[in-house]
Design an enzyme around this catalytic site. Structure first.
Site, PDB file in Angstrom:
ATOM      1  N   CYS A   2     -45.624  20.264 -44.131  1.00 10.64           N
ATOM      2  CA  CYS A   2     -47.010  20.694 -44.292  1.00 10.64           C
ATOM      3  C   CYS A   2     -47.018  21.863 -45.262  1.00 10.64           C
ATOM      4  O   CYS A   2     -46.475  22.929 -44.971  1.00 10.64           O
ATOM      5  CB  CYS A   2     -47.620  21.102 -42.952  1.00 10.64           C
ATOM      6  N   GLU A 111     -50.653  15.888 -48.061  1.00 10.35           N
ATOM      7  CA  GLU A 111     -49.257  15.491 -48.230  1.00 10.35           C
ATOM      8  C   GLU A 111     -49.125  14.725 -49.530  1.00 10.35           C
ATOM      9  O   GLU A 111     -50.093  14.157 -50.042  1.00 10.35           O
ATOM     10  CB  GLU A 111     -48.800  14.648 -47.042  1.00 10.35           C
TER      11      GLU A 111
END
Length: 258
Positions: A2, A111
């Protein structure tokens, strides 16, 4: 992994979702990056009314955990993520896993799918959010670092786990999701030892998130407007399960996305 996320809900919605009061109102944040302040939820010192658990408190910390024993943060790597599988034993995260577990509210995260170089394909960014459009709370860890002059900096990191089948088509790691019914147990560092909450660190079910391809605007920290989340016309919703993906996660939680 993340490396970017968003939090765009108003304070009232956060208070309701997290069962916490006095969340300061702030503008929607569409592209939150490491080293920036992030909102986190911690367990307070007093018991909440009608409960045997401590009430919850909201606070801001710097995204990028610095263990208390570090002498000079400038010579220490930026720990934005911690692997859930090894955090209990890692020196950088062991104390926080035992004493300072937190929740990180978010509207979703970003992402990048990075095809092997030999394919010649470009990286593709995805905006990943709960399918129900609601808030999500990620598992995190917190440490307070003190300098020689006595000043203190509160710092935090996300816990990540292996990706589920859906997110695994984009990246091999994903943030750990904590369900509302498990908020109290995760935050309760007084009676719940790390080994007693490891069951919460599993990947969320495959259909929890939806992945929306977006432009590379999100790559730049300066781009903070809602258009970073606009769907990219003509892009695939996610690479096929058979598509090979690059592995960029590591135990240190280094910022390896950008």
């Amino acid at each position: 992994m993340c490396g970017r996320f968003a939090l765009t809900e108003p304070a009232a919605r956060l208070e309701e979702f997290l069962d916490v009061v006095d969340v300061e109102e702030f503008p929607p944040r569409y592209n939150i990056a490491p080293t920036q302040p992030i909102l986190v939820i911690i367990s307070g010192d007093r018991q909440g009314p009608g409960s045997n658990l401590p009430e919850r408190k909201a606070m801001l910390v710097r995204w990028g955990l610095t263990p208390s024993w570090v002498k000079d943060p400038r010579e220490f790597p930026l720990l934005i993520n911690a692997r859930a599988e090894t955090a209990i034993d890692k020196a950088s995260f062991r104390a926080a896993m035992r004493h300072r577990r937190i929740l990180v509210p978010a509207s979703g995260f970003y992402e990048w799918h990075r095809p092997p170089k030999e394919t010649g394909e470009k990286s593709q960014a995805y905006w990943i959010r709960p399918r129900n459009g609601r808030l999500v709370a990620f598992a995190g860890l917190m440490e307070t670092w003190s300098s020689a002059d006595g000043s203190e900096v509160d710092t935090g990191a996300f816990l990540t786990t292996r990706s589920n089948a859906a997110i695994g088509r984009i990246h091999d790691r994903m943030p750990v999701v904590i369900r509302p019914e498990d908020f109290g147990r995760w935050l309760d560092c007084r009676t719940q030892e790390p080994r007693e909450v490891v069951d919460l660190l599993a990947p969320v079910e495959d259909d929890f998130f939806e992945a929306i391809p977006v432009s590379d605007k999100v790559n730049k920290v300066a781009n903070v407007d809602p258009d970073v989340q606009e769907p990219l016309a003509g892009a695939l919703a996610a690479p096929s399960a058979s598509t090979k993906r690059s592995i960029s996660g590591d135990d240190s939680g280094q910022l390896s996305l950008l």
